[in-house]
Each structure stands twice: as structure tokens, then as C-alpha cells.
Design a protein around this motif. Structure first.
Motif, PDB file in Angstrom:
ATOM      1  N   ALA A 205       0.810  -1.221   0.000  1.00  0.00           N
ATOM      2  CA  ALA A 205       0.000   0.000   0.000  1.00  0.00           C
ATOM      3  C   ALA A 205       0.841   1.268   0.000  1.00  0.00           C
ATOM      4  O   ALA A 205       0.352   2.331  -0.379  1.00  0.00           O
ATOM      5  N   PHE A 206       2.092   1.149   0.428  1.00  0.00           N
ATOM      6  CA  PHE A 206       2.992   2.296   0.453  1.00  0.00           C
ATOM      7  C   PHE A 206       4.299   1.921  -0.225  1.00  0.00           C
ATOM      8  O   PHE A 206       4.672   0.748  -0.274  1.00  0.00           O
ATOM      9  N   GLY A 207       4.992   2.938  -0.733  1.00  0.00           N
ATOM     10  CA  GLY A 207       6.256   2.674  -1.397  1.00  0.00           C
ATOM     11  C   GLY A 207       7.126   3.900  -1.401  1.00  0.00           C
ATOM     12  O   GLY A 207       6.834   4.918  -0.759  1.00  0.00           O
ATOM     13  N   GLY A 208       8.223   3.815  -2.142  1.00  0.00           N
ATOM     14  CA  GLY A 208       9.093   4.963  -2.305  1.00  0.00           C
ATOM     15  C   GLY A 208       8.524   5.933  -3.326  1.00  0.00           C
ATOM     16  O   GLY A 208       7.474   5.699  -3.928  1.00  0.00           O
ATOM     17  N   HIS A 209       9.250   7.023  -3.555  1.00  0.00           N
ATOM     18  CA  HIS A 209       8.723   8.092  -4.405  1.00  0.00           C
ATOM     19  C   HIS A 209       9.853   8.998  -4.863  1.00  0.00           C
ATOM     20  O   HIS A 209      10.896   9.109  -4.201  1.00  0.00           O
ATOM     21  N   GLY A 210       9.635   9.675  -5.968  1.00  0.00           N
ATOM     22  CA  GLY A 210      10.536  10.730  -6.372  1.00  0.00           C
ATOM     23  C   GLY A 210      10.567  11.807  -5.304  1.00  0.00           C
ATOM     24  O   GLY A 210       9.601  12.012  -4.576  1.00  0.00           O
ATOM     25  N   VAL A 211      11.702  12.488  -5.209  1.00  0.00           N
ATOM     26  CA  VAL A 211      11.853  13.518  -4.184  1.00  0.00           C
ATOM     27  C   VAL A 211      12.909  14.515  -4.628  1.00  0.00           C
ATOM     28  O   VAL A 211      13.770  14.189  -5.451  1.00  0.00           O
ATOM     29  N   GLY A 212      12.843  15.720  -4.093  1.00  0.00           N
ATOM     30  CA  GLY A 212      13.872  16.710  -4.399  1.00  0.00           C
ATOM     31  C   GLY A 212      13.318  18.100  -4.566  1.00  0.00           C
ATOM     32  O   GLY A 212      13.648  19.018  -3.820  1.00  0.00           O
ATOM     33  N   ILE A 213      12.457  18.267  -5.567  1.00  0.00           N
ATOM     34  CA  ILE A 213      11.818  19.559  -5.801  1.00  0.00           C
ATOM     35  C   ILE A 213      10.531  19.657  -4.985  1.00  0.00           C
ATOM     36  O   ILE A 213      10.130  20.720  -4.535  1.00  0.00           O
ATOM     37  N   GLU A 214       9.886  18.526  -4.799  1.00  0.00           N
ATOM     38  CA  GLU A 214       8.710  18.391  -3.943  1.00  0.00           C
ATOM     39  C   GLU A 214       8.965  17.261  -2.954  1.00  0.00           C
ATOM     40  O   GLU A 214       9.905  16.465  -3.120  1.00  0.00           O
ATOM     41  N   PHE A 215       8.120  17.165  -1.952  1.00  0.00           N
ATOM     42  CA  PHE A 215       8.227  16.096  -0.956  1.00  0.00           C
ATOM     43  C   PHE A 215       7.960  14.740  -1.606  1.00  0.00           C
ATOM     44  O   PHE A 215       8.712  13.780  -1.406  1.00  0.00           O
ATOM     45  N   HIS A 216       6.877  14.670  -2.369  1.00  0.00           N
ATOM     46  CA  HIS A 216       6.524  13.427  -3.063  1.00  0.00           C
ATOM     47  C   HIS A 216       6.321  13.727  -4.545  1.00  0.00           C
ATOM     48  O   HIS A 216       5.455  14.523  -4.902  1.00  0.00           O
ATOM     49  N   GLU A 217       7.131  13.099  -5.371  1.00  0.00           N
ATOM     50  CA  GLU A 217       7.065  13.263  -6.817  1.00  0.00           C
ATOM     51  C   GLU A 217       6.928  11.883  -7.449  1.00  0.00           C
ATOM     52  O   GLU A 217       7.049  10.855  -6.789  1.00  0.00           O
ATOM     53  N   ASP A 218       6.688  11.870  -8.752  1.00  0.00           N
ATOM     54  CA  ASP A 218       6.804  10.624  -9.501  1.00  0.00           C
ATOM     55  C   ASP A 218       8.282  10.295  -9.654  1.00  0.00           C
ATOM     56  O   ASP A 218       9.118  11.199  -9.643  1.00  0.00           O
ATOM     57  N   PRO A 219       8.610   9.001  -9.764  1.00  0.00           N
ATOM     58  CA  PRO A 219       7.719   7.854  -9.872  1.00  0.00           C
ATOM     59  C   PRO A 219       7.382   7.242  -8.512  1.00  0.00           C
ATOM     60  O   PRO A 219       8.082   7.489  -7.532  1.00  0.00           O
ATOM     61  N   PHE A 220       6.325   6.448  -8.460  1.00  0.00           N
ATOM     62  CA  PHE A 220       6.068   5.591  -7.312  1.00  0.00           C
ATOM     63  C   PHE A 220       7.033   4.418  -7.381  1.00  0.00           C
ATOM     64  O   PHE A 220       7.213   3.809  -8.438  1.00  0.00           O
ATOM     65  N   VAL A 221       7.675   4.110  -6.260  1.00  0.00           N
ATOM     66  CA  VAL A 221       8.668   3.035  -6.218  1.00  0.00           C
ATOM     67  C   VAL A 221       8.080   1.864  -5.427  1.00  0.00           C
ATOM     68  O   VAL A 221       8.079   1.866  -4.189  1.00  0.00           O
ATOM     69  N   ALA A 222       7.565   0.877  -6.146  1.00  0.00           N
ATOM     70  CA  ALA A 222       7.012  -0.314  -5.494  1.00  0.00           C
ATOM     71  C   ALA A 222       8.160  -1.184  -4.981  1.00  0.00           C
ATOM     72  O   ALA A 222       9.221  -1.274  -5.611  1.00  0.00           O
ATOM     73  N   HIS A 223       7.929  -1.849  -3.861  1.00  0.00           N
ATOM     74  CA  HIS A 223       8.947  -2.721  -3.282  1.00  0.00           C
ATOM     75  C   HIS A 223       8.678  -4.189  -3.568  1.00  0.00           C
ATOM     76  O   HIS A 223       9.260  -5.071  -2.926  1.00  0.00           O
ATOM     77  N   VAL A 224       7.800  -4.427  -4.517  1.00  0.00           N
ATOM     78  CA  VAL A 224       7.593  -5.739  -5.115  1.00  0.00           C
ATOM     79  C   VAL A 224       7.623  -5.528  -6.630  1.00  0.00           C
ATOM     80  O   VAL A 224       7.396  -4.421  -7.105  1.00  0.00           O
ATOM     81  N   GLY A 225       7.928  -6.585  -7.367  1.00  0.00           N
ATOM     82  CA  GLY A 225       7.941  -6.402  -8.817  1.00  0.00           C
ATOM     83  C   GLY A 225       8.629  -7.535  -9.550  1.00  0.00           C
ATOM     84  O   GLY A 225       9.032  -8.537  -8.955  1.00  0.00           O
ATOM     85  N   LYS A 226       8.767  -7.334 -10.850  1.00  0.00           N
ATOM     86  CA  LYS A 226       9.437  -8.307 -11.711  1.00  0.00           C
ATOM     87  C   LYS A 226      10.562  -7.612 -12.465  1.00  0.00           C
ATOM     88  O   LYS A 226      10.419  -6.470 -12.905  1.00  0.00           O
ATOM     89  N   ARG A 227      11.655  -8.301 -12.609  1.00  0.00           N
ATOM     90  CA  ARG A 227      12.801  -7.735 -13.318  1.00  0.00           C
ATOM     91  C   ARG A 227      12.445  -7.426 -14.773  1.00  0.00           C
ATOM     92  O   ARG A 227      11.709  -8.169 -15.408  1.00  0.00           O
ATOM     93  N   GLY A 228      12.985  -6.327 -15.253  1.00  0.00           N
ATOM     94  CA  GLY A 228      12.750  -5.935 -16.644  1.00  0.00           C
ATOM     95  C   GLY A 228      11.432  -5.226 -16.866  1.00  0.00           C
ATOM     96  O   GLY A 228      11.109  -4.894 -18.002  1.00  0.00           O
ATOM     97  N   GLU A 229      10.690  -4.990 -15.776  1.00  0.00           N
ATOM     98  CA  GLU A 229       9.407  -4.303 -15.898  1.00  0.00           C
ATOM     99  C   GLU A 229       9.446  -2.980 -15.129  1.00  0.00           C
ATOM    100  O   GLU A 229      10.387  -2.693 -14.396  1.00  0.00           O
TER     101      GLU A 229
END
Length: 289
Positions: A205-229
Motif C-alpha cells: 500500500a505504500f512505497g518509495g517516491h521521487g523527491v527533491g523539488i517536492e516532498f513526493h514526486e513521480d515515480p512511485f517506487v514499489a517494493h515488489v515487482g518483476k525484473r525488466g518491468e
């Protein structure tokens, strides 16, 4: 935006496009033509922005170092909030969580079965055996940084210690998977595989995120996934990796009273570590930790 070869590059380097990002953009276009999801230009930080994020992170790291030095049994979590707030402000910076979306404090402190967004309070006392996540985010000269660490209070059980250790290992394995011209799915897969191999689940339900210019930016960083996707990773992207591991199921819920605190659905304990990461030409750089 269409640039000619002799136009100034979009990254504000002051260089001509042909001497700067033209080959980069052509490579990006080639991946897009093959059907891959590619980052937009506003997800790619220029050198000035990266330096600003690094300066913010110096304060963020110092704040977490102070918490690490002071945290102990018997401390209430409002004391942690005061430590964070005072050092941040005295450093000429702003605690990013304070009043963000109505959040009432300068730091998130999440204990045991609290997954994230725990609100500091004088009534919440750190007890022997607790595991605690302290999540610090800083604004300095308009630039944001974000990181969290786990702390084991007093005598922590072997089971809970393993959760904290494996959560950190998952973070580092996610970091190792960050490669220029790789994919976000590589990061999620590395984290998920190691967590599940050790008997833990990964919060979706929660993940990482782009950051730097704003607190939360794109992309959403999921902590599950498949390689190459997932989204293509390219130099200049800045985002957090912050896996949350649960002892039981990965399902969570938000407290109905404060509308912030996130708990595990089954009451099992949870652990989280977080870096702010820059994708470089040859790998990744940890900016905030």
C-alpha cells in the motif's frame, strides 16, 4: 518540446543540446518506441538541483545521527520530535512533515506494529524490546531529502531483531538493483525475493517516491515487482527506496481517529529503512540515509 542541435539544452547546463542531452534523449526515445515506460524530463534532476538535494540531505543525515545518539528506553516520542524539530530549524531548514497534509509533527515515529506515519506524543514511551522507525524529511533552500532508520530499544527479541536486520538487507539489495538503463521492477524484485526468502511480507500500500523539488514526486517506487518491468531508470533520477517488511501478512490499515497512523492488519511487527538515491552514470549514490 522540440530542440534543435544548437539550442541550449533543456537541463539548464548552459551547453548546446548537441553537446549535452541529445544522445540521452535519443536513447530514451528508443526505449519508448519499444514499449517501455520512460521518465518525463521533470523526473530528471540537473546538476544544480542535485547539489541542492545533497545540501538538504546533509542536515537530514545529521538529524538522524542525533536521534541515533539520544534514543533510549523511557524516552517519549515527543522528545524525539523536539530533537528533530530543533536541530532542523537551527540548521536553517524546515521539517517537511510539519503541517504536510495536516500532519501535526516534525517527524514520524513508528513503533512495533505501526508500519509508518506514527505521530509523536508525550504519552508514547519507548519500552525495553521495542523496535522503532524514525522517518526524517528536510526542506533546505527549497530542496527536499528523506530517510529513515530503525532503532532497537534495549533487549529486543531474536525474531524482532531479524525483522530489523532483513529490512535493512532488503533496502541494500534494492539499492544494488538500481542501474542506469535498468528498471524499477528490478528494485522491487530484489527486495521482494529477499524478504519472502526470510519469511516476511512486503507492504504494497505504500512505497518509495521521487523527491527533491517536492516532498513526493513521480515515480512511485514499489517494493515488489518483476525484473525488466516498470519505469526505465536513467541518470539524474532521484527517489526514495523505503521497504516496509511485516512479520505476518502485508495488509495494513489507517487509524480512523488520527487518519495518519498505519498499523499492520494482523498485529505483527513491521520494520522500515529508507534512503534517498540518485541514479548515476554507473550505478547509484545514496544521498540521504
Amino acid at each position: 518540446m522540440i530542440l534543435n542541435r544548437n539550442d541550449q539544452c533543456w537541463c539548464n547546463s548552459g551547453k548546446k543540446y548537441k553537446k549535452c542531452h541529445i544522445e540521452f534523449d535519443e536513447k530514451l526515445a528508443a526505449y519508448k518506441a519499444k514499449g517501455h515506460e520512460v521518465p518525463s524530463i521533470d523526473m530528471i534532476k540537473n546538476s544544480e538541483q542535485i547539489e541542492g538535494i545533497r545540501e538538504s540531505a546533509k542536515i537530514n543525515n545529521a538529524v538522524l545521527d542525533l536521534v541515533q545518539e539520544k534514543i533510549k528506553v523511557g524516552m517519549n516520542t515527543e522528545e524525539i520530535n523536539k530533537l528533530v524539530h530543533d536541530l532542523t530549524v537551527n540548521s536553517g531548514a524546515i521539517p517537511a512533515p510539519l503541517n504536510y497534509g495536516g500532519f501535526p509533527k516534525s517527524v514520524c515515529v513508528s513503533i512495533n506494529d505501526v508500519v509508518c506515519h506514527g505521530i509523536p506524543s508525550e504519552d508514547t514511551i519507548l519500552m525495553d524490546g521495542d523496535i522503532v522507525n524514525v522517518d526524517v524529511s528536510t526542506i533546505y533552500n527549497g530542496y527536499y531529502s528523506d530517510a529513515s532508520r530503525m532503532f532497537m530499544i534495549g533487549n529486543v527479541s531474536e525474531e524482532d531483531s531479524k525483522l530489523v536486520r532483513v529490512a535493512k538487507e532488503c533496502l541494500d539489495k534494492g539499492l544494488e538493483a538500481v542501474k542506469p538503463w535498468g528498471f524499477l521492477g528490478d528494485v522491487g524484485a530484489a527486495i521482494q525475493e529477499h524478504a519472502e526468502a526470510n519469511g516476511f511480507s512486503v507492504v504494497r500500500a505504500f512505497g518509495g517516491h521521487g523527491v527533491g523539488i517536492e516532498f513526493h514526486e513521480d515515480p512511485f517506487v514499489a517494493h515488489v515487482g518483476k525484473r525488466g518491468e516498470g519505469m526505465l531508470l536513467v541518470p539524474g533520477m532521484v527517489f526514495t527506496i523505503e521497504p516496509m517488511l511485516n512479520q505476518g501478512d502485508y495488509e495494513v490499515f489507517v487509524d480512523e481517529d488520527d487518519e495518519w497512523t498505519v498499523f499492520t492488519e494482523d498485529g505483527g511487527y513491521s520494520a522500515q529503512w529508507e534512503y534517498t538515491v540518485l541514479v548515476t552514470e554507473d550505478g547509484a549514490e545514496i544521498i540521504a540515509y
